[in-house]
Design an enzyme around this catalytic site. Structure first.
Site, PDB file in Angstrom:
ATOM      1  N   ASN A  83       0.754  -1.064   0.056  1.00  0.00           N
ATOM      2  CA  ASN A  83      -0.183   0.057   0.102  1.00  0.00           C
ATOM      3  C   ASN A  83       0.954   1.568   0.143  1.00  0.00           C
ATOM      4  OD1 ASN A  83      -2.443   1.843   0.864  1.00  0.00           O
ATOM      5  ND2 ASN A  83      -0.808   2.006   2.449  1.00  0.00           N
TER       6      ASN A  83
ATOM      7  N   SER B 284      -3.838   2.719  -8.769  1.00  0.00           N
ATOM      8  CA  SER B 284      -4.556   3.901  -8.836  1.00  0.00           C
ATOM      9  C   SER B 284      -5.254   4.387  -9.836  1.00  0.00           C
ATOM     10  CB  SER B 284      -3.484   5.153  -8.342  1.00  0.00           C
ATOM     11  OG  SER B 284      -4.350   6.394  -8.716  1.00  0.00           O
TER      12      SER B 284
ATOM     13  N   TYR C 164       4.701   8.824 -10.915  1.00  0.00           N
ATOM     14  CA  TYR C 164       3.607   7.927 -10.070  1.00  0.00           C
ATOM     15  C   TYR C 164       2.867   7.127 -10.920  1.00  0.00           C
ATOM     16  CZ  TYR C 164      -0.194   7.586  -6.872  1.00  0.00           C
ATOM     17  OH  TYR C 164      -1.440   7.090  -5.943  1.00  0.00           O
TER      18      TYR C 164
ATOM     19  N   ILE D 295      -9.691   9.486  -2.880  1.00  0.00           N
ATOM     20  CA  ILE D 295      -9.841   9.446  -1.375  1.00  0.00           C
ATOM     21  C   ILE D 295      -9.386  10.454  -0.340  1.00  0.00           C
ATOM     22  CG2 ILE D 295      -9.601   7.295   0.201  1.00  0.00           C
ATOM     23  CD1 ILE D 295     -10.995   6.328  -2.292  1.00  0.00           C
TER      24      ILE D 295
HETATM   25  P1  NAI Z   1      -0.529   8.546   2.721  1.00  0.00           P
HETATM   26  O1  NAI Z   1       0.309   9.358   2.203  1.00  0.00           O
HETATM   27  O2  NAI Z   1      -1.639   9.050   3.657  1.00  0.00           O
HETATM   28  O3  NAI Z   1      -0.023   7.123   3.349  1.00  0.00           O
HETATM   29  C1  NAI Z   1       1.071   6.542   2.630  1.00  0.00           C
HETATM   30  C2  NAI Z   1       1.660   5.691   3.705  1.00  0.00           C
HETATM   31  O4  NAI Z   1       2.889   4.991   2.941  1.00  0.00           O
HETATM   32  C3  NAI Z   1       2.138   6.152   4.925  1.00  0.00           C
HETATM   33  O5  NAI Z   1       1.813   5.228   5.814  1.00  0.00           O
HETATM   34  C4  NAI Z   1       3.549   6.574   4.720  1.00  0.00           C
HETATM   35  O6  NAI Z   1       4.324   6.372   5.943  1.00  0.00           O
HETATM   36  C5  NAI Z   1       4.095   5.206   3.667  1.00  0.00           C
HETATM   37  N1  NAI Z   1       5.240   5.533   3.300  1.00  0.00           N
HETATM   38  C6  NAI Z   1       5.649   6.274   2.272  1.00  0.00           C
HETATM   39  N2  NAI Z   1       6.775   6.310   2.061  1.00  0.00           N
HETATM   40  C7  NAI Z   1       7.303   5.152   2.500  1.00  0.00           C
HETATM   41  C8  NAI Z   1       8.749   4.679   2.855  1.00  0.00           C
HETATM   42  N3  NAI Z   1       9.731   5.179   1.999  1.00  0.00           N
HETATM   43  N4  NAI Z   1       8.973   3.616   3.476  1.00  0.00           N
HETATM   44  C9  NAI Z   1       7.791   3.126   4.222  1.00  0.00           C
HETATM   45  N5  NAI Z   1       6.667   3.543   4.132  1.00  0.00           N
HETATM   46  C10 NAI Z   1       6.165   4.618   3.291  1.00  0.00           C
HETATM   47  O7  NAI Z   1      -1.471   8.015   1.336  1.00  0.00           O
HETATM   48  P2  NAI Z   1      -2.917   7.162   1.005  1.00  0.00           P
HETATM   49  O8  NAI Z   1      -3.768   8.233   0.573  1.00  0.00           O
HETATM   50  O9  NAI Z   1      -3.320   6.345   2.161  1.00  0.00           O
HETATM   51  O10 NAI Z   1      -2.290   6.134  -0.107  1.00  0.00           O
HETATM   52  C11 NAI Z   1      -2.246   4.845   0.153  1.00  0.00           C
HETATM   53  C12 NAI Z   1      -2.107   4.171  -0.991  1.00  0.00           C
HETATM   54  O11 NAI Z   1      -3.325   4.324  -1.766  1.00  0.00           O
HETATM   55  C13 NAI Z   1      -0.928   4.592  -1.878  1.00  0.00           C
HETATM   56  O12 NAI Z   1      -0.471   3.449  -2.610  1.00  0.00           O
HETATM   57  C14 NAI Z   1      -1.305   5.570  -2.942  1.00  0.00           C
HETATM   58  O13 NAI Z   1      -0.746   5.594  -3.900  1.00  0.00           O
HETATM   59  C15 NAI Z   1      -2.997   4.949  -3.295  1.00  0.00           C
HETATM   60  N6  NAI Z   1      -3.900   5.957  -3.541  1.00  0.00           N
HETATM   61  C16 NAI Z   1      -4.549   6.953  -2.911  1.00  0.00           C
HETATM   62  C17 NAI Z   1      -5.420   7.597  -3.468  1.00  0.00           C
HETATM   63  C18 NAI Z   1      -6.168   8.773  -2.632  1.00  0.00           C
HETATM   64  O14 NAI Z   1      -6.791   9.598  -3.334  1.00  0.00           O
HETATM   65  N7  NAI Z   1      -5.486   9.099  -1.437  1.00  0.00           N
HETATM   66  C19 NAI Z   1      -5.918   7.561  -4.788  1.00  0.00           C
HETATM   67  C20 NAI Z   1      -5.507   6.406  -5.472  1.00  0.00           C
HETATM   68  C21 NAI Z   1      -4.415   5.550  -5.074  1.00  0.00           C
END
Ligand code: NAI
Length: 244
Positions: A87, A139, A152, A185
């Site tokens: 994720n 995504s 991305y 989201i």
């Molecule tokens: P967020 O930015 O709130 O959380 C991302 C998570 O990944 C966090 O826990 C962060 O600590 C972790 N992370 C980032 N870089 C890291 C690293 N180098 N090592 C370990 N952990 C790391 O993002 P969100 O919105 O919760 O997104 C989760 C997933 O959903 C992602 O893959 C994102 O691309 C995908 N997504 C999100 C959308 C949205 O609208 N929020 C839309 C489409 C996909």
């Protein structure tokens, strides 16, 4: 049914946190992986409060060589992983003309290559168990495209390809590999967008609202379940109709 161990990367907040809570509520032990130990402890505490079992794995996915040991250490306490949710992801948005090659490569490394490395760590045991669930969070932009996100989008489209390749390789061992493609989201990742950009995106969503992390987690929980055993190589959209 035996309790399974699920590993969720990026479990400190947003969609990853919601996935960890949902997989715990479904009766799985969870390993919470991300960089921030304090935030992971908070999520673990929320799971313990509800009677679940959670372990933390402090892990920087940008440091690919550190992944195997971190997963092995967590698995030594929580048991070998048979449910993996890739994720975690980052964005470094800018138009391709201005994008630095280092930023292109960095995003691919964290979002896609690290997912591959995590998959490699769990395949052997899943194969031995003849049971496994791998869920990669892609995504909507990997399907529809978008300006300013070449790195991305390449990483997320790569994850979809990776999903289908491993689905073929592991089907004979009863390991399913699927992707979930969220739309717009409500999390930290989207909170940085301007009101204007949010309005523009909202107007393109048939359901006329943002999705919640819990709605994405519900799809992940399903794909990780026994009931989803005949679904593999699939991309499940959770996007309010944004892309059909
Ligand atoms: P967020 O930015 O709130 O959380 C991302 C998570 O990944 C966090 O826990 C962060 O600590 C972790 N992370 C980032 N870089 C890291 C690293 N180098 N090592 C370990 N952990 C790391 O993002 P969100 O919105 O919760 O997104 C989760 C997933 O959903 C992602 O893959 C994102 O691309 C995908 N997504 C999100 C959308 C949205 O609208 N929020 C839309 C489409 C996909």
């Amino acid at each position: 049914m035996a309790q399974r161990t699920a590993l969720v990367t990026g479990a400190s907040r947003g969609i990853g946190r919601a996935c960890a809570l949902a997989l715990s509520a479904a009766g799985n032990r969870v390993i919470l992986a991300a960089r921030d130990a304090a935030k992971l402890e908070e999520v673990a505490a929320a799971i313990h409060e509800k009677g679940g079992e959670a372990h933390i794995a402090v892990l920087d996915l940008a440091s690919l060589d550190s992944i195997p040991a971190a997963i092995a250490e967590a698995a030594s306490k929580a048991g070998p992983v048979t449910i993996l949710v890739n994720n975690a992801a980052i964005t470094k948005d800018t138009l391709a003309l201005r994008m630095k090659r280092a930023d292109f490569e960095h995003v691919l490394q964290v979002n896609m290559t690290a997912a591959f490395v995590c998959i490699q760590q769990v395949l052997r045991f899943m194969s031995h168990e003849r049971w496994g669930r791998i869920i990669n969070i892609a995504s909507v932009v990997a399907q529809a495209g978008n300006a300013g996100q070449a790195n991305y989008i390449a990483s997320k489209a790569g994850l979809i390809g990776l999903t289908k390749a491993i689905a073929h390789e592991m089907a004979g061992r009863n390991v399913t590999v699927n992707a979930v493609a969220p739309g717009f989201i409500e999390t930290d990742m989207t909170s940085v967008l301007s009101a204007e950009v949010k309005e523009r995106i909202l107007s393109s969503i048939p359901l006329k609202r943002m999705g919640s992390a819990e709605e994405v987690a519900a799809a992940v929980r399903f794909l990780a379940s026994e009931e989803a055993g005949y679904i593999t190589g699939h991309v499940l959209n959770v996007n309010g109709g944004m892309y059909m």
